[in-house]
Each structure stands twice: as structure tokens, then as C-alpha cells.
Design a protein around this motif. Structure first.
Motif, mmCIF file in Angstrom:
data_model
loop_
_atom_site.group_PDB
_atom_site.id
_atom_site.type_symbol
_atom_site.label_atom_id
_atom_site.label_comp_id
_atom_site.label_asym_id
_atom_site.label_seq_id
_atom_site.Cartn_x
_atom_site.Cartn_y
_atom_site.Cartn_z
ATOM 1 N N GLY A 65 73.473 -69.273 5.119
ATOM 2 C CA GLY A 65 72.299 -69.171 5.982
ATOM 3 C C GLY A 65 71.406 -70.383 5.959
ATOM 4 O O GLY A 65 70.216 -70.292 6.273
ATOM 5 N N PHE A 66 71.960 -71.562 5.625
ATOM 6 C CA PHE A 66 71.141 -72.768 5.528
ATOM 7 C C PHE A 66 70.519 -73.136 6.878
ATOM 8 O O PHE A 66 69.405 -73.652 6.933
ATOM 9 C CB PHE A 66 71.995 -73.931 5.004
ATOM 10 C CG PHE A 66 71.235 -75.207 4.803
ATOM 11 C CD1 PHE A 66 70.412 -75.378 3.698
ATOM 12 C CD2 PHE A 66 71.333 -76.243 5.720
ATOM 13 C CE1 PHE A 66 69.709 -76.552 3.512
ATOM 14 C CE2 PHE A 66 70.637 -77.429 5.541
ATOM 15 C CZ PHE A 66 69.823 -77.579 4.428
ATOM 16 N N LEU A 67 71.259 -72.882 7.970
ATOM 17 C CA LEU A 67 70.759 -73.264 9.287
ATOM 18 C C LEU A 67 70.268 -72.064 10.108
ATOM 19 O O LEU A 67 70.068 -72.174 11.321
ATOM 20 C CB LEU A 67 71.862 -73.995 10.063
ATOM 21 C CG LEU A 67 72.281 -75.356 9.489
ATOM 22 C CD1 LEU A 67 73.357 -75.987 10.363
ATOM 23 C CD2 LEU A 67 71.087 -76.298 9.379
ATOM 24 N N ILE A 144 77.648 -67.780 -5.276
ATOM 25 C CA ILE A 144 77.185 -69.066 -4.755
ATOM 26 C C ILE A 144 75.833 -68.914 -4.069
ATOM 27 O O ILE A 144 74.921 -69.737 -4.254
ATOM 28 C CB ILE A 144 78.228 -69.645 -3.776
ATOM 29 C CG1 ILE A 144 79.507 -70.018 -4.525
ATOM 30 C CG2 ILE A 144 77.667 -70.859 -3.044
ATOM 31 C CD1 ILE A 144 80.630 -70.489 -3.629
ATOM 32 N N GLU A 145 75.690 -67.859 -3.270
ATOM 33 C CA GLU A 145 74.431 -67.642 -2.553
ATOM 34 C C GLU A 145 73.263 -67.394 -3.493
ATOM 35 O O GLU A 145 72.110 -67.634 -3.132
ATOM 36 C CB GLU A 145 74.576 -66.463 -1.593
ATOM 37 C CG GLU A 145 75.505 -66.745 -0.419
ATOM 38 C CD GLU A 145 75.764 -65.509 0.412
ATOM 39 O OE1 GLU A 145 75.321 -64.417 -0.006
ATOM 40 O OE2 GLU A 145 76.413 -65.621 1.468
ATOM 41 N N ILE A 150 71.101 -73.329 -4.179
ATOM 42 C CA ILE A 150 71.206 -72.868 -2.801
ATOM 43 C C ILE A 150 69.855 -72.373 -2.301
ATOM 44 O O ILE A 150 69.431 -72.673 -1.173
ATOM 45 C CB ILE A 150 72.269 -71.764 -2.676
ATOM 46 C CG1 ILE A 150 73.658 -72.302 -3.032
ATOM 47 C CG2 ILE A 150 72.274 -71.181 -1.267
ATOM 48 C CD1 ILE A 150 74.164 -73.366 -2.104
ATOM 49 N N HIS A 151 69.148 -71.621 -3.144
ATOM 50 C CA HIS A 151 67.809 -71.139 -2.761
ATOM 51 C C HIS A 151 66.845 -72.316 -2.571
ATOM 52 O O HIS A 151 66.019 -72.312 -1.648
ATOM 53 C CB HIS A 151 67.275 -70.183 -3.823
ATOM 54 C CG HIS A 151 67.963 -68.849 -3.836
ATOM 55 N ND1 HIS A 151 67.782 -67.904 -2.844
ATOM 56 C CD2 HIS A 151 68.844 -68.293 -4.711
ATOM 57 C CE1 HIS A 151 68.509 -66.833 -3.097
ATOM 58 N NE2 HIS A 151 69.175 -67.039 -4.226
ATOM 59 N N ASP A 152 66.940 -73.326 -3.452
ATOM 60 C CA ASP A 152 66.074 -74.496 -3.314
ATOM 61 C C ASP A 152 66.388 -75.260 -2.028
ATOM 62 O O ASP A 152 65.474 -75.745 -1.346
ATOM 63 C CB ASP A 152 66.253 -75.418 -4.530
ATOM 64 C CG ASP A 152 65.674 -74.815 -5.799
ATOM 65 O OD1 ASP A 152 64.835 -73.899 -5.695
ATOM 66 O OD2 ASP A 152 66.066 -75.252 -6.903
#
Length: 420
Positions: A65-67, A144-145, A150-152
Motif C-alpha cells: 500500500g505504499f502508493l 513484511i507489511e 515499511i511503516h516508516d
């Protein structure tokens, strides 16, 4: 029963499209690194590596969900990022107009290599999707999520994207604004480009030009970083120095975004503020030319970040103060002002100043021993030499006095007010 059977095929098709999108950065990375590692075998290995890494990384980020952005709630940030995305494009367009200064082979692959690169997509796509599906079937995406990194990345994605876009612009300009092999001192903002190219890239150390005492530990800070960056660049210290300068400039952009974001809570305000810094005339030039200015800027911005986050104890501020003072001694005054505004305690300030100066003096002794042409800070005569760089306008002729007033006024107006 037919619906569950179609879902994996849809996911695979989507994954394929996302994976192929990673070939865009893979193309430019392959072009750049293959110019440093000459030969067909290195080109094949580099192509496969970057195609798989870029494609798989993009898949993981998109899956996490990065984008995923709400276009209606984040119109201003998206507009700012869209404008910022045009900066490296226009930087490239400008650079291509000067083929004598700009080596296009660092950006664009030789046409004869295109069939090989695109032919490797069959192998890399199969390997990348197999790796992606293996991770998916093993149920590792949930782990991984939940990774902190990933949160940062998701929390700071706007600042990261802005910094990356301006890094591309700065790195592009480094290739044509430094003129290796030419005598370039007192250029633009009084930058000594040719001197710092030799200081950061020369081997062995006795080939380095003398370093004034006002930079008491700069070689111990910047030369090891240049060497580390040169390792994956096949030992090319010049390109490592270019990347280091551009990284410092983009790091300033990201740190500014962090500071304003934490202070205001507004992504839009943080992006606009960081963009004003990153696109200013001074930052565009000083991030692209080898000098100490951009590293001083990064050290001072990092010091602001420490103070804003409550890292005000001496165990945090002294190391950063040593970096600030070690690059250029006059920067310590700015750090002291910032520190005193955050923690107005005279005793702490005295401890901070003495600890920074004494620690830097020890590093200066080491720098002089490792690099004999460095001027020692502990000899007052080396600081008195700095008087040669100043002049008393009241003892000069009327023409020189008027010219000096115009020069200072213009510099303050353009560089101190208009650019920021």
C-alpha cells in the motif's frame, strides 16, 4: 467455484504489470553501472540484478500500500510532487543541450545493448514473479507489511519521493558542473571545486591539496564516506563523490520535510517548505558542486532535527556538534544559537562548547597525521591566515568601497532572502 479460480490469474496479471514498471528504474541503473563495469558479462549480470530487484521491490511496495493515496484529500501534495517530478526532467533537457559537458552514456544505454537488455526481461520476469509468488505462498507478506521500515516508508513517503526526485536533478547536474581535470577555484558561491575534487578522490593521501585549519576534521568525515560509496562503483571515487554530494542535498530536503511535518502536522505545508529549499538557486548549485557547504547544511539541519525531537542531552548533541565544527569551525556558532534557544542553560552550553572543541582537536591531530598537508587547528598562526580572505573597505578607494557595498547587498538580497 469459477470465481476463486479467476482470482489468482488476475493477481498474476496485475503483478506482471507492476513488475514490468520496475524496468524503468532498472534501465537507468543498468546504464549507469554498466558504464563503470565494462564488458558483456558485467552488463548481463547487472541487467538481471536490477531488473529482478527493481521489479520485486516495486511489487512488495505496491502490495504493502505504499502508493495507496486518496486523491481527493491530498490534492496539494500530489500537485507539489507532480511539479517536483518535472525538475529532473527539465534538468536532463538542459543538460542534453551541452553534449561537450554531459556524458549521455551515463543515462542512455548504447543502442546495440537494447536487444540484450530487453531480451533478458524474459528471464528476469520469470525469476522475479517466481520470487514474488514464493513469498506470497509462504505467507511472508504479513510479516513484511508489519516491518518497521515499511511503516516508516509509508508514513514518510511524500518526503521520500520529493527527496528522490531532487536527488535525480542534483546528480544530473553534478556530471557537468564540476569539471574534473580543470582549475576551478572561487566559482559561483566562492566554491573551490577543483580543490575538493582532489581532496575527496585523490590517491595516495600525499596528493591531496592542503586543507585549511578551518576544516579541522573534514577529511576524516568525507573521505571514508566517499571510499565506501566507491566500493559498489568499481572503485570510481569521482562518481562516489558526485553521489555523496547529491545525497547530502536530497537528505537536506527530506530532513526539512520531517522537521516541518512534525512541527505542523501538515503534509502539504511540509512539502511546500521542503520544495522551496530544494529548488532554490543556492541549494540546486551547492548540492551539485563538490564543496563543504552542502555537508555543513545537512549537519545543521540534522542538529535542528535532534533538538526538535527532544534529543537535547550532551550524548546526542556533542557528536553532531563535532561533525558541524569538524567540517567548518564557524558553523559552531549557529549550532550554539540553536542549542541555547532550545535549552537556555549556560552550564550546559559551556560543557557543549568545550567538549566539541576538545574532541574535534583530537580528530584534527589524527587528520594531520593521516593527511600531512592538513593545517593543524591547534596552531594559532593557521587561523590568522584567514585574515587574508578579508579586507577593510574603509581603507580602500571610493570605487572599491562602492563595489563592495553593491556586492554584499546583492549577495544578501539574492542568496539570503530571495533564494530561501
Amino acid at each position: 467455484m469459477t470465481m476463486p479460480e479467476k482470482r489468482p490469474a488476475l493477481l498474476t496479471l496485475t503483478a506482471l504489470y507492476n513488475y514490468l514498471a520496475g524496468f524503468v528504474p532498472a534501465y537507468f541503473l543498468t546504464t549507469y553501472f554498466s558504464s563503470l563495469f565494462i564488458g558483456l558479462i558485467p552488463f548481463l549480470l547487472i541487467s538481471l540484478l536490477f531488473q529482478i530487484v527493481c521489479g520485486t521491490t516495486l511489487l512488495i511496495l505496491l502490495r504493502s500500500g505504499f502508493l495507496d493515496i486518496d486523491w481527493h484529500k491530498h490534492r496539494v501534495p500530489l500537485v507539489v510532487l507532480a511539479v517536483a517530478a518535472s525538475v529532473p526532467i527539465f534538468a536532463l533537457i538542459v543538460s542534453l543541450q551541452f553534449p561537450g559537458l554531459y556524458d549521455q552514456r551515463l543515462i542512455f544505454m548504447e543502442p546495440s545493448l537494447h536487444p540484450i537488455f530487453f531480451g533478458l526481461t524474459i528471464i528476469s520476469t520469470g525469476a522475479g514473479l517466481w520470487l514474488f509468488n514464493t513469498i506470497d505462498r509462504a505467507g511472508l507478506f504479513h510479516s513484511i507489511e508489519n516491518l518497521k521500515i515499511i511503516h516508516d516508508l509509508k508514513r514518510n513517503r511524500a518526503g521520500i519521493l520529493l527527496a528522490v526526485l531532487f536527488f535525480l536533478a542534483y546528480f544530473n547536474f553534478t556530471q557537468q558542473l564540476n569539471f574534473p581535470g580543470h582549475y576551478t577555484r572561487d566559482q559561483y558561491f566562492e566554491t573551490d571545486i577543483s580543490d575538493w575534487i582532489k581532496r575527496l578522490t585523490s590517491q595516495p593521501p600525499d596528493e591531496i591539496l592542503p586543507v585549511r585549519a578551518v576544516h579541522p576534521a573534514v577529511l576524516l568525515i568525507l573521505r571514508p564516506l566517499t571510499w565506501l560509496l566507491s566500493i559498489p562503483l568499481n572503485g570510481d571515487r569521482l562518481q562516489a563523490a558526485f553521489i555523496l554530494s547529491a545525497l547530502a542535498g536530497s537528505a537536506c530536503v527530506f530532513m526539512t520535510w520531517l522537521i516541518v511535518k512534525q512541527r505542523t502536522g501538515s503534509t502539504s505545508y511540509a512539502l511546500v517548505s521542503a520544495s522551496l529549499l530544494s529548488a532554490s538557486a543556492s541549494h540546486l548549485l551547492l548540492s551539485s558542486m563538490l564543496e563543504t557547504y552542502i555537508f555543513s547544511a545537512l549537519a545543521l539541519i540534522s542538529f535542528c532535527f535532534l533538538l526538535q525531537n527532544g534529543r537535547i542531552s550532551l550524548r546526542w548533541t556533542i557528536p553532531m556538534g563535532v561533525v558541524i565544527f569538524g567540517i567548518t569551525i564557524t558553523n559552531l556558532a549557529q549550532a550554539c544559537i540553536l542549542y541555547f534557544l532550545k535549552l537556555p542553560r549556560v552550564k550546559v552550553m559551556i560543557q557543549f562548547i568545550f567538549a566539541v572543541i576538545l574532541t574535534t582537536l583530537l580528530f584534527n591531530v589524527l587528520q594531520v597525521r593521516v593527511f600531512p598537508f592538513s593545517r593543524p587547528l591547534y596552531e594559532p598562526s593557521n587561523l590568522l591566515v584567514e585574515q587574508n580572505f578579508g579586507s577593510n573597505p574603509f581603507k580602500a578607494s571610493r570605487q572599491v568601497f562602492v563595489g563592495r557595498v553593491k556586492l554584499i547587498s546583492r549577495s544578501i538580497l539574492l542568496y539570503g532572502i530571495a533564494a530561501p
